[in-house]
Write an enzyme that holds these catalytic residues in place. Structure first.
Site, PDB file in Angstrom:
ATOM      1  N   LYS A   1      32.073  62.887  68.985  1.00  0.00           N
ATOM      2  CA  LYS A   1      32.098  63.501  67.642  1.00  0.00           C
ATOM      3  C   LYS A   1      30.958  64.500  67.487  1.00  0.00           C
ATOM      4  O   LYS A   1      31.154  65.614  67.005  1.00  0.00           O
ATOM      5  CB  LYS A   1      32.023  62.393  66.589  1.00  0.00           C
ATOM      6  CG  LYS A   1      32.128  62.899  65.156  1.00  0.00           C
ATOM      7  CD  LYS A   1      32.782  61.889  64.236  1.00  0.00           C
ATOM      8  CE  LYS A   1      31.935  60.682  63.957  1.00  0.00           C
ATOM      9  NZ  LYS A   1      30.833  60.950  63.039  1.00  0.00           N
ATOM     10  N   SER A   2      29.765  64.102  67.887  1.00  0.00           N
ATOM     11  CA  SER A   2      28.605  64.995  67.721  1.00  0.00           C
ATOM     12  C   SER A   2      28.807  66.299  68.487  1.00  0.00           C
ATOM     13  O   SER A   2      28.529  67.395  67.985  1.00  0.00           O
ATOM     14  CB  SER A   2      27.344  64.303  68.252  1.00  0.00           C
ATOM     15  OG  SER A   2      27.031  63.191  67.468  1.00  0.00           O
TER      16      SER A   2
ATOM     17  N   ARG B   1      29.426  70.384  67.161  1.00  0.00           N
ATOM     18  CA  ARG B   1      28.528  71.443  67.649  1.00  0.00           C
ATOM     19  C   ARG B   1      29.290  72.522  68.419  1.00  0.00           C
ATOM     20  O   ARG B   1      28.943  73.702  68.360  1.00  0.00           O
ATOM     21  CB  ARG B   1      27.429  70.813  68.526  1.00  0.00           C
ATOM     22  CG  ARG B   1      26.390  70.048  67.679  1.00  0.00           C
ATOM     23  CD  ARG B   1      25.641  69.036  68.526  1.00  0.00           C
ATOM     24  NE  ARG B   1      24.527  68.404  67.841  1.00  0.00           N
ATOM     25  CZ  ARG B   1      24.615  67.373  66.991  1.00  0.00           C
ATOM     26  NH1 ARG B   1      25.816  66.863  66.694  1.00  0.00           N
ATOM     27  NH2 ARG B   1      23.541  66.855  66.439  1.00  0.00           N
TER      28      ARG B   1
ATOM     29  N   GLY C   1      28.743  63.545  57.350  1.00  0.00           N
ATOM     30  CA  GLY C   1      27.341  63.927  57.194  1.00  0.00           C
ATOM     31  C   GLY C   1      26.937  64.953  58.234  1.00  0.00           C
ATOM     32  O   GLY C   1      26.223  65.918  57.940  1.00  0.00           O
TER      33      GLY C   1
ATOM     34  N   SER D   1      16.122  61.826  62.951  1.00  0.00           N
ATOM     35  CA  SER D   1      17.449  62.326  62.589  1.00  0.00           C
ATOM     36  C   SER D   1      17.807  63.573  63.378  1.00  0.00           C
ATOM     37  O   SER D   1      17.180  64.627  63.231  1.00  0.00           O
ATOM     38  CB  SER D   1      17.507  62.648  61.088  1.00  0.00           C
ATOM     39  OG  SER D   1      18.704  63.362  60.813  1.00  0.00           O
TER      40      SER D   1
ATOM     41  N   GLN E   1      20.485  65.135  62.862  1.00  0.00           N
ATOM     42  CA  GLN E   1      21.105  66.075  61.915  1.00  0.00           C
ATOM     43  C   GLN E   1      20.042  66.969  61.299  1.00  0.00           C
ATOM     44  O   GLN E   1      20.245  68.181  61.147  1.00  0.00           O
ATOM     45  CB  GLN E   1      21.869  65.305  60.838  1.00  0.00           C
ATOM     46  CG  GLN E   1      23.087  64.581  61.398  1.00  0.00           C
ATOM     47  CD  GLN E   1      23.783  63.696  60.386  1.00  0.00           C
ATOM     48  OE1 GLN E   1      23.350  63.574  59.248  1.00  0.00           O
ATOM     49  NE2 GLN E   1      24.859  63.061  60.812  1.00  0.00           N
TER      50      GLN E   1
ATOM     51  N   ASP F   1      24.346  54.498  65.694  1.00  0.00           N
ATOM     52  CA  ASP F   1      25.701  54.255  65.182  1.00  0.00           C
ATOM     53  C   ASP F   1      26.315  52.962  65.726  1.00  0.00           C
ATOM     54  O   ASP F   1      27.427  52.597  65.334  1.00  0.00           O
ATOM     55  CB  ASP F   1      26.605  55.445  65.533  1.00  0.00           C
ATOM     56  CG  ASP F   1      26.197  56.696  64.767  1.00  0.00           C
ATOM     57  OD1 ASP F   1      25.613  56.560  63.670  1.00  0.00           O
ATOM     58  OD2 ASP F   1      26.441  57.813  65.266  1.00  0.00           O
TER      59      ASP F   1
ATOM     60  N   LYS G   1      23.858  55.765  55.908  1.00  0.00           N
ATOM     61  CA  LYS G   1      25.004  56.274  56.686  1.00  0.00           C
ATOM     62  C   LYS G   1      26.238  56.349  55.779  1.00  0.00           C
ATOM     63  O   LYS G   1      26.099  56.356  54.563  1.00  0.00           O
ATOM     64  CB  LYS G   1      25.242  55.364  57.891  1.00  0.00           C
ATOM     65  CG  LYS G   1      24.095  55.372  58.897  1.00  0.00           C
ATOM     66  CD  LYS G   1      23.915  56.726  59.523  1.00  0.00           C
ATOM     67  CE  LYS G   1      22.732  56.747  60.471  1.00  0.00           C
ATOM     68  NZ  LYS G   1      22.432  58.104  60.921  1.00  0.00           N
TER      69      LYS G   1
ATOM     70  N   ARG H   1      33.028  52.920  60.950  1.00  0.00           N
ATOM     71  CA  ARG H   1      32.439  51.991  61.930  1.00  0.00           C
ATOM     72  C   ARG H   1      32.393  50.560  61.403  1.00  0.00           C
ATOM     73  O   ARG H   1      32.450  49.606  62.177  1.00  0.00           O
ATOM     74  CB  ARG H   1      31.060  52.473  62.361  1.00  0.00           C
ATOM     75  CG  ARG H   1      31.125  53.830  63.043  1.00  0.00           C
ATOM     76  CD  ARG H   1      29.942  54.150  63.914  1.00  0.00           C
ATOM     77  NE  ARG H   1      29.867  55.587  64.136  1.00  0.00           N
ATOM     78  CZ  ARG H   1      30.608  56.273  65.015  1.00  0.00           C
ATOM     79  NH1 ARG H   1      31.456  55.641  65.797  1.00  0.00           N
ATOM     80  NH2 ARG H   1      30.488  57.581  65.119  1.00  0.00           N
TER      81      ARG H   1
END
Ligand code: S3P
Length: 443
Positions: free
Chosen positions: A28-29, A33, A101, A174, A176, A326, A353, A400
């Site tokens: 996902k990350s 990106r 997020g 973080s 993010q 996570d 989260k 999750r």
């Protein structure tokens, strides 16, 4: 998030040995990106293995709203024709990032140093989450921010035409926050520097380097110092997205706790900044073998062979938390099936989260007969090697939490229900067919 209006309760029952191959979706990350950096490059970025979960689809729509051409070519295969650093157009409407997020925070960073205005919104879960951690450093670049009370969504950012480079020490671990500052630094002159006390996932740095930016990470007395040279010309790259270790955690956990199981999970990212769960599971005595270790698309990758076996409780130290942030919900389920106490330290970020994940896990595990304690910054599970089940967990729009309890129900004595399985589609749209194919009884 575009899902049906009514909650979708689901239930998992004790299942026979799980067997087969679990091809989990793309990371996902990295998927977020790839779309964002593709949009910030001039020319065509070709992506394979993209996660087609709702979170990432919302980021794809956002990139189109900012002027990039984004097209789906086939399953997980996408192309992005980008507009270049500083080339974002002003979106005509509000940018709805749904449940994500990562999406909203990275996109805010990517547009903050371009002289356009954008308003961001999201679902009920995202609207509760703190955005000040992003907008505070973005204001240092010179953009103007308006937000709802408590610095929550909706947020409007008036990007700056005259960005100044920023040196920023992140107040919490973080990726993010780090990524939003780096993406804003792309259209700032000079060097943008982010300093973090503990390393967080480094996909932004790896991918920026791959797209031709000059970016370095140095370990110093102050922490990890990441330095980006502003105003690079990003060059489109083919991106092969590896499979998501955070999604792999669910079938892996299921195989570890369901007696007699043996499964393979191919092509999973083993990036050390994402590897904390796997380090922990090995300490617990888990039977996991990492085969065919290799590098794909700039990320270390391996095929996992996972077998059921006895597990023991462990302590996860604070400095490991970022590398498995996570995975604590599913670890707390696995810990019930271990013997002895598992203590998870330094986990307070879980409270902000998609839900307050400590509160959600503690409540759901207690409803299913587990002995669990919490403090602001820790979660403790007193494992007995078994879980009674028989309860329903409240998932609070958190994928999750939903998947963790459904995995627990595969090995608990009585079934475990969740009040709403819809959020699973944000990160793992094929969770149900994939788990069912392994032999899991989930409906
Ligand atoms: C992510 C960073 C982490 C993680 C999230 C994805 C990212 O969030 O929990 O699922 O892709 O950068 P934080 O930056 O809030 O720790």
């Amino acid at each position: 998030m575009s899902h049906s209006a009514a909650p979708q309760p689901m239930i998992a029952r004790r299942s026979g040995p799980l067997q087969g191959e679990a091809r989990v979706p793309g990371d996902k990350s990295i998927s977020h990106r790839a779309l964002i950096l593709g949009a910030l490059s001039v020319g065509e970025t070709h992506i394979t293995g993209l996660l087609e979960g709702q979170d990432v689809l919302d980021t794809a729509s956002a990139m189109q709203a900012f002027g990039a051409q984004v097209e789906r070519l086939g399953i997980g295969e996408w192309k992005v024709n980008g507009v270049g650093v500083g080339g974002f157009a002003e979106p005509a409407g509000v940018i709805d990032c749904g449940n994500s997020g990562t999406g909203v925070r990275l996109i805010m960073g990517a547009m903050a140093t371009t002289p356009i205005t954008a308003t961001f919104t999201g679902d009920a879960s995202l609207s509760r989450r703190p955005m000040g951690r992003i907008t505070d450093p973005l204001e240092l670049f010179g953009c103007e921010v308006t937000a709802r009370e408590g610095k929550r969504l909706p947020v409007t950012i008036k990007g700056t035409a005259d960005a100044v480079p920023v040196r920023y020490k992140t107040p919490m671990a973080s990726a993010q926050v780090k990524s939003a500052v780096l993406l804003a630094g792309l259209n700032s002159p000079g060097e943008t520097v982010v300093i973090e006390a503990e390393p967080t996932r480094d996909h932004t740095e790896r991918m920026l380097a791959g797209f031709g930016a000059t970016i370095t990470t140095e370990k110093t007395d102050q922490g990890y110092v990441i330095t980006l040279q502003g105003r690079p010309e990003l060059k489109p790259q083919p991106v092969a997205v590896p499979r998501d270790p955070s999604s792999a955690a669910f079938p892996v956990a299921a195989a570890l706790i369901v007696p007699g199981s043996e499964i393979r999970v191919p092509g999973v990212s083993r990036n050390p900044t994402r590897d904390g769960l796997y380090v922990t599971l090995l300490e617990m005595g888990a039977d996991i073998t990492f085969e065919n270790e290799r590098v794909e698309g700039g990320e270390p990758v391996a095929d996992l062979l996972v077998r059921h076996g006895p597990l023991k409780g462990v302590t996860t130290p604070e400095d490991r938390a970022a590398s498995m942030i996570d995975e604590f919900p599913i670890l707390s389920v696995i810990a019930c099936f271990a013997t002895g106490t598992t203590v998870m330290q330094g986990v307070k970020e879980l409270r902000v989260k998609e839900s307050d994940r400590i509160a959600a896990m503690v409540a759901g595990l207690r409803a299913n007969g587990a002995s669990v304690d919490e403090t602001e910054d820790t979660m403790t599970v007193h494992g007995t090697g078994a879980l009674a089940g028989g309860g329903t967990a409240v998932t609070h729009l958190d994928h999750r939490i939903a998947m963790s309890f459904l995995v627990g129900g595969l090995a608990s004595e009585q079934p475990i229900g969740v009040d709403d399985g819809r959020p699973i589609a944000t990160s793992f749209p094929d969770f149900l067919p994939l788990m069912t194919a392994l032999g899991a009884q989930i409906a």
